[in-house]
Write a protein that holds these residues in place. Structure first.
Motif, short mmCIF file in Angstrom:
data_model
loop_
_atom_site.label_atom_id
_atom_site.label_comp_id
_atom_site.label_asym_id
_atom_site.label_seq_id
_atom_site.Cartn_x
_atom_site.Cartn_y
_atom_site.Cartn_z
N LYS A 52 -23.34 -15.46 -1.07
CA LYS A 52 -24.19 -15.55 0.11
C LYS A 52 -24.01 -16.90 0.77
O LYS A 52 -23.77 -17.91 0.10
CB LYS A 52 -25.66 -15.37 -0.28
N SER A 53 -24.16 -16.90 2.08
CA SER A 53 -24.08 -18.16 2.82
C SER A 53 -25.09 -18.14 3.96
O SER A 53 -25.44 -17.08 4.48
CB SER A 53 -22.67 -18.38 3.39
N ALA A 54 -25.55 -19.33 4.32
CA ALA A 54 -26.51 -19.46 5.41
C ALA A 54 -26.21 -20.75 6.17
O ALA A 54 -26.13 -21.82 5.56
CB ALA A 54 -27.94 -19.47 4.87
N ASP A 55 -26.04 -20.63 7.47
CA ASP A 55 -25.83 -21.79 8.35
C ASP A 55 -27.05 -21.95 9.23
O ASP A 55 -27.46 -21.02 9.93
CB ASP A 55 -24.58 -21.58 9.21
N ILE A 56 -27.60 -23.16 9.20
CA ILE A 56 -28.84 -23.44 9.92
C ILE A 56 -28.64 -24.67 10.78
O ILE A 56 -28.12 -25.69 10.32
CB ILE A 56 -30.01 -23.67 8.93
N ALA A 57 -29.06 -24.56 12.04
CA ALA A 57 -29.01 -25.70 12.95
C ALA A 57 -30.35 -25.81 13.65
O ALA A 57 -31.05 -24.82 13.86
CB ALA A 57 -27.90 -25.52 13.96
N GLY A 58 -30.71 -27.04 14.00
CA GLY A 58 -31.99 -27.24 14.66
C GLY A 58 -32.18 -28.67 15.10
O GLY A 58 -31.22 -29.45 15.21
N LEU A 59 -33.44 -29.01 15.32
CA LEU A 59 -33.79 -30.34 15.85
C LEU A 59 -35.07 -30.82 15.18
O LEU A 59 -36.03 -30.07 15.03
CB LEU A 59 -33.99 -30.25 17.37
N ILE A 60 -35.04 -32.08 14.75
CA ILE A 60 -36.24 -32.73 14.23
C ILE A 60 -36.80 -33.60 15.35
O ILE A 60 -36.14 -34.54 15.81
CB ILE A 60 -35.94 -33.58 12.98
#
Length: 202
Positions: free
Chosen positions: A164-172
């Motif tokens: 399994k793989s998960a790519d997460i992008a966002g902003l703090i």
């Protein structure tokens, strides 16, 4: 000496021999319109079936075949719906798991507990590339505090060959500054962080 007999004359009555009378023409038998001259009409046999031929039964085989086809179609449709529901549940579960990992890691580094974040979330392969000291000093250089709040705007999960793989992008978002984040988690049962990017937003 007697005289010879005269030949038979119609309408006459001579001689003492038996007389032949002409037969009357045949008349239709009254009381049954289905019969003429006492014989059944064509196609009007007693016991004829409702489908034209004597003794013919309804096409039960065709009806049975139709029911089999309809039952098979309904079964296939139910299997497709079940597959979609399972797929949605699995994808939703993987997405929720990945988001939970990202959220737990980000809250630790925002709170200043970078050592625990390093130990609990980073994959051993990433720890070999990035020492704990370098990780902690890099997080401290961002100057995050309790005003910072993470938001994840891109989350993609996948499974390939059981991994399994998960790519997460966002902003703090913090008071006066923002920090871009990008994480990658991989694993079979337990997902670990294999890539990380934390840097000031442009």
């Amino acid at each position: 000496m007697s005289s010879p007999q005269e030949p038979y004359q119609p309408g006459g009555h001579t001689g003492s021999g038996p007389q032949q009378l002409p037969l009357p023409p045949q008349q239709p038998v009254s009381g049954n319109p289905q019969h003429q001259y006492g014989r059944p009409q064509q196609g009007q046999y007693a016991g004829s079936g409702p489908f034209g031929l004597p003794g013919e039964q309804p096409p039960a085989r065709k009806r049975q075949k139709l029911w089999i086809i309809l039952t098979a179609m309904v079964a296939v449709l139910l299997l497709v719906i079940l597959g979609v529901v399972i797929l949605v549940n699995v994808a939703g579960s993987a997405s929720n798991q990945a988001k939970g990992l990202a959220d737990g890691f980000t809250k630790l580094v925002i709170a200043g507990d970078s050592s625990r974040a390093y130990d609990d979330y980073l994959d051993p392969a990433l720890q070999e590339q990035l020492s704990k000291e370098a990780f902690i000093s890099g997080v401290e250089s961002l100057g995050m505090d309790e005003t910072c709040q993470p938001a994840y705007n891109d989350l993609q999960v996948a499974t390939e060959n059981g991994v399994k793989s998960a790519d997460i992008a966002g902003l703090i978002t913090c008071d006066g500054k923002n920090v871009d984040l990008a994480y990658r988690f991989e694993g079979t049962d337990e997902l670990k962080m294999t890539n990380i990017k934390l840097r000031p937003a442009a």
